[in-house]
Structures are given as C-alpha cells and as structure tokens.
Design a protein around this motif. Sequence first.
Motif, PDB file in Angstrom:
ATOM      1  N   TYR A  36       0.830  -1.208   0.000  1.00 19.30           N
ATOM      2  CA  TYR A  36       0.000   0.000   0.000  1.00 19.30           C
ATOM      3  C   TYR A  36       0.867   1.262   0.000  1.00 19.30           C
ATOM      4  O   TYR A  36       0.580   2.213  -0.735  1.00 19.30           O
ATOM      5  CB  TYR A  36      -0.926  -0.006   1.217  1.00 19.30           C
ATOM      6  N   TYR A  37       1.916   1.255   0.793  1.00 21.41           N
ATOM      7  CA  TYR A  37       2.817   2.404   0.835  1.00 21.41           C
ATOM      8  C   TYR A  37       3.367   2.722  -0.553  1.00 21.41           C
ATOM      9  O   TYR A  37       3.547   3.889  -0.911  1.00 21.41           O
ATOM     10  CB  TYR A  37       3.999   2.108   1.766  1.00 21.41           C
ATOM     11  N   HIS A  38       3.686   1.680  -1.310  1.00 23.77           N
ATOM     12  CA  HIS A  38       4.351   1.855  -2.609  1.00 23.77           C
ATOM     13  C   HIS A  38       3.396   1.765  -3.797  1.00 23.77           C
ATOM     14  O   HIS A  38       3.824   1.593  -4.934  1.00 23.77           O
ATOM     15  CB  HIS A  38       5.461   0.814  -2.751  1.00 23.77           C
ATOM     16  N   ASP A  39       2.086   1.902  -3.519  1.00 21.25           N
ATOM     17  CA  ASP A  39       1.059   1.916  -4.571  1.00 21.25           C
ATOM     18  C   ASP A  39       1.103   0.685  -5.461  1.00 21.25           C
ATOM     19  O   ASP A  39       0.843   0.761  -6.670  1.00 21.25           O
ATOM     20  CB  ASP A  39       1.207   3.173  -5.443  1.00 21.25           C
ATOM     21  N   ARG A  40       1.401  -0.458  -4.853  1.00 23.53           N
ATOM     22  CA  ARG A  40       1.413  -1.714  -5.621  1.00 23.53           C
ATOM     23  C   ARG A  40       0.025  -2.353  -5.514  1.00 23.53           C
ATOM     24  O   ARG A  40      -0.190  -3.318  -4.776  1.00 23.53           O
ATOM     25  CB  ARG A  40       2.506  -2.640  -5.101  1.00 23.53           C
ATOM     26  N   ASP A  41      -0.910  -1.776  -6.244  1.00 26.59           N
ATOM     27  CA  ASP A  41      -2.310  -2.184  -6.116  1.00 26.59           C
ATOM     28  C   ASP A  41      -2.546  -3.636  -6.519  1.00 26.59           C
ATOM     29  O   ASP A  41      -3.330  -4.347  -5.874  1.00 26.59           O
ATOM     30  CB  ASP A  41      -3.201  -1.275  -6.967  1.00 26.59           C
ATOM     31  N   GLU A  42      -1.894  -4.085  -7.581  1.00 30.24           N
ATOM     32  CA  GLU A  42      -2.106  -5.465  -8.030  1.00 30.24           C
ATOM     33  C   GLU A  42      -1.607  -6.454  -6.985  1.00 30.24           C
ATOM     34  O   GLU A  42      -2.276  -7.460  -6.692  1.00 30.24           O
ATOM     35  CB  GLU A  42      -1.400  -5.704  -9.360  1.00 30.24           C
ATOM     36  N   GLU A  43      -0.433  -6.167  -6.408  1.00 28.54           N
ATOM     37  CA  GLU A  43       0.111  -7.045  -5.381  1.00 28.54           C
ATOM     38  C   GLU A  43      -0.789  -7.042  -4.134  1.00 28.54           C
ATOM     39  O   GLU A  43      -1.031  -8.093  -3.530  1.00 28.54           O
ATOM     40  CB  GLU A  43       1.522  -6.613  -4.992  1.00 28.54           C
ATOM     41  N   ALA A 100      -6.515  -5.556   7.049  1.00 29.31           N
ATOM     42  CA  ALA A 100      -6.114  -5.448   5.643  1.00 29.31           C
ATOM     43  C   ALA A 100      -7.280  -4.960   4.788  1.00 29.31           C
ATOM     44  O   ALA A 100      -7.107  -4.111   3.895  1.00 29.31           O
ATOM     45  CB  ALA A 100      -5.600  -6.789   5.140  1.00 29.31           C
ATOM     46  N   MET A 101      -8.475  -5.477   5.055  1.00 31.54           N
ATOM     47  CA  MET A 101      -9.648  -5.082   4.276  1.00 31.54           C
ATOM     48  C   MET A 101      -9.999  -3.615   4.497  1.00 31.54           C
ATOM     49  O   MET A 101     -10.406  -2.914   3.561  1.00 31.54           O
ATOM     50  CB  MET A 101     -10.833  -5.972   4.647  1.00 31.54           C
ATOM     51  N   ARG A 102      -9.823  -3.137   5.715  1.00 31.10           N
ATOM     52  CA  ARG A 102     -10.135  -1.731   5.990  1.00 31.10           C
ATOM     53  C   ARG A 102      -9.229  -0.809   5.181  1.00 31.10           C
ATOM     54  O   ARG A 102      -9.703   0.167   4.585  1.00 31.10           O
ATOM     55  CB  ARG A 102      -9.979  -1.444   7.484  1.00 31.10           C
ATOM     56  N   ILE A 103      -7.949  -1.127   5.140  1.00 30.22           N
ATOM     57  CA  ILE A 103      -7.016  -0.320   4.344  1.00 30.22           C
ATOM     58  C   ILE A 103      -7.359  -0.440   2.859  1.00 30.22           C
ATOM     59  O   ILE A 103      -7.354   0.548   2.114  1.00 30.22           O
ATOM     60  CB  ILE A 103      -5.568  -0.757   4.606  1.00 30.22           C
ATOM     61  N   PHE A 104      -7.675  -1.647   2.419  1.00 36.64           N
ATOM     62  CA  PHE A 104      -7.998  -1.915   1.017  1.00 36.64           C
ATOM     63  C   PHE A 104      -9.240  -1.122   0.570  1.00 36.64           C
ATOM     64  O   PHE A 104      -9.277  -0.586  -0.544  1.00 36.64           O
ATOM     65  CB  PHE A 104      -8.245  -3.413   0.832  1.00 36.64           C
ATOM     66  N   ILE A 105     -10.231  -1.032   1.435  1.00 34.96           N
ATOM     67  CA  ILE A 105     -11.482  -0.358   1.081  1.00 34.96           C
ATOM     68  C   ILE A 105     -11.388   1.156   1.277  1.00 34.96           C
ATOM     69  O   ILE A 105     -11.776   1.934   0.396  1.00 34.96           O
ATOM     70  CB  ILE A 105     -12.651  -0.925   1.917  1.00 34.96           C
TER      71      ILE A 105
END
Length: 215
Positions: A36-43, A100-105
């Motif tokens: 998330y820090y490095h904007d690696r959305d696919e990962e 993890a889901m909270r950060i993802f959403i």
Amino acid sequence: MKSVLKQTRSLIADFDRYLNSIEEASLMLPQALKDYYHDRDEEFTRRMESLSDLEKNADEIRRDIRYKLYTKMLIPESRGDVLSILENIDKVIDSIKHCAMRIFIERPFIPDYLREGLLDLTEAARLSVDYTVRASKAYLNKPEQVQDYLNKIRFYEHEADTLEQNLRRAVFTSDEKRLSAKMQLSGIIEDISSIADVAEDVSDRISVAAIKREF
C-alpha cells in the motif's frame, strides 16, 4: 489402540496445519502494508485474495478438527481446551483480515511520520501471533515450552500497546486539520494493535489449559 494413536497423530497434524494458516496470514499484513505504501495495487489485491483463501481453508480445517474430536472420541481429556483454543485463535485471522480489508477499502492517506511506526506496530502484532501459534503447537506436542512462549506473547502485546499509544498521540498532535482523517488513522492503528490483544486472549486460554494438563 494403533488405530486410535494413528487418528490422534492425524488430528495433531491437522491442528498444526490450521495454526500454520494463522501464522501465514499474520505474515501477509506487513507485506500488504508495504504494498500500500508503494502503490502496488495489483500485489495488494492478490494478497487480499490469498488472505481470503487462507481464512476459508483455516475454517475448513477447524470444522474438520471439531468433527473428529466429537465423533472419534480423540484426546477426551483435552478436547474442550483444544476446541476453546481453536475457536479463539480463529479470531486472530479475522482481525488480520479486518485490518487489511479496511485499508484496502478506505484507502487512507498515511503520512510519512506514521509509516515506520505503523510497520513497527504491525511487526509487534505479528510476533504476538507467531508466539501464540508456537504456544498452541507446544500445548499438544511440547507442553514444557508453553510458558516461555506465553511470556513472549505478553511482551509483544505490551510493545504493541505502547506503540499504539505513541502513534495515536502523534496523529492527534499533528498539523492535520481534518478530524475525520485523524479518526480514520486512529481507527486503523487500534485495529492493528487489537491483533496483539486477541493473541493475548488466546494465550490466557492456553495458559489455563496447560496448567490443567499438569494435574
């Protein structure tokens, strides 16, 4: 007798597989945060999918263990304690997925001053889970090691509490003007710290179960 021993060994192996799933899930959270820090959305998305798969697999193993405990009449003297450990350690993987889901959403903006501290908090939470897994395995395999692991769980839970307080204080004394942003960050910090709290709750049950085995 040989059949019972074989079934008991199989049950313990299932218990270990279940715990390995919990440990693997705990390893994913710090990696997800770095993604998330490095904007690696696919990962990050793939890690969320893997975390969901792990949770589903762990639930299936847990149900299978519960079924075997009741239908095969295995380890009757420890059945209730094993079930209690299983049901409560399941809350650990739920807490990890929730974070993890909270950060993802929500996709929060995490300022630079928080990033290293959040990783430190995540690592303290992960180590709490790691030693909870070790203590759970030791309960059936090497009970003499349980107390040492419980001491480490308490140490890292206290470490997580300290980091949580420092990070939340940093959030509310920052230059950020939006209360909503502060509340969001504070909530994420609390969620990560709560993983260590859940791990400590499990350790309390393991401690009681281990004492009962001595008598």
